[in-house]
Design a protein around this motif. Sequence first.
Motif: not given
Length: 516
Positions: A467-495
Amino acid sequence: MESQDFRDFGKFMIDYVADYNESLREREVLPNVQPGYLLNLLPKQAPEVPESWKDLVADIENKIMPGITHWNSPHFHAYYPTANSYPAIVGEILSAGIGCIGFSWIASPACTELEMITMDWLGQLLGLPKEFLNSDRGPGGGVLQGSASEATLVGLLASREITVSRIKEHSELDEGTIRSKLVAYTSDQSNSSVEKSGRLGSMLMRLLPTDDNCSLRGETLLKFIKKDIEDGLIPCFVVATLGTTPTCAFDNLDEIGPICKEYNIWLHIDAAYAGAAFVCPEYRYLMSGVQHADSFNFNPHKWLLVNFDCSALWVKDARHLTEAFNVERIYLADNKKGTVPDFRHWQIPLGRRFRALKLWFVLRLYGAEGLRTYIRRTIELANNFRKFIEEDERFEIAVESKMGLVCFRLKGENTLTEKLLGKLMARRKIYVIPGAYKDKFLIRFVVCSRYTIQDDIDFAWNEISTQASDIVKSINHQNGETISIPKLLQKPGEMTKKIKILEMDNDKQNSTFAIE
């Protein structure tokens, strides 16, 4: 119903209960019904003529079970355990069959004396100071209550009467004025029943802030006590918790205890859940300072295999209870008064069930070794679940795990964990509930059932992870960069900007985004 029908009905029900327990893993832990479902299934009035017990049992599976939350399911990980064991169930049957009301010794001598014995056995298993034991021949002893809520209220009411009497001896204040000035203290992490006891006992209950480990410290308590004294109030009662409901935190008894003694304040310890773990010597360091307590309570009906209700309360001086609760009537006269306790003076109600039977059955048929094995296995399973969380970079442990409780969350904004909990509840495969720590929304995962094995921990983790996977799939990346969802989740304030999905890889949970 005559004896033969009773035998047939009882044998059927024993088999039904055994089959029910063996099928718990296959049943959905949460019911799929709406409020009022049973009102539409059962008649509006009681039957005019007797029915057959066989007609009754037909309705159990079809009408009652669909509305049951299965607290002893290995997929139940909410709140805290509600104990269940076959020895305790059989003890309940015998207690119900005897049907005595043991409010005094003569009302049923075995009811009183077995309770004294089993409470001593239990107190010794926990390593309580001897002053709490009936066998110490002092003023202290142990008694079985219905719940920790009752035990806390009993302590509060006793402390109130002691304080009122003491103040009256050295003050010109009238009794009503004294009662209006009494204050009780507990932590902001304590169970809701503690605050409720203040309301029921007409005593102001202060919820004091805790430290970074959710523990109430002596310095905090002392500050509030001094402030209240300066304001003309009278400190009366402190409830320290060993194993708080939200995070299983432990208040600092070594600091709190001496302060309570200095200011003549009754110290009650609420160890409702975690107290069972003290049957294992390696966990007794967590109750360091227990010698300062005036009363100590834990619930065998939570984590020690004794069915609800069975809450164990020990006091250092039972005279404080009897002086507060003793109301004599001629029909309650007992010529053995003073030689053994009349437990009606140790509790709120007059009547009392023969609870000691089920406790006695469990202590004898499991033994200390069996109880310790059960507690240690539960904690081991919780630690195995914690490792899943720690090894997945999408998650974090919200607060240090203790006993059978793990508090976790998805990294990032609270809404992510809220969505995860919502998905888990909607699917009803496992049952977990929310908590909070320092403004962080978290999920509490407790190993509750005696039937839980590692496969059930794996099942729960798979459900949570999927169920967590379904949620994190909807999280977006910044500046066209390809990064992993877990990495993005560690920077919530930047979105902060609207983003557009360019590409998504569902299998690897990696996506490419661009800021619009």
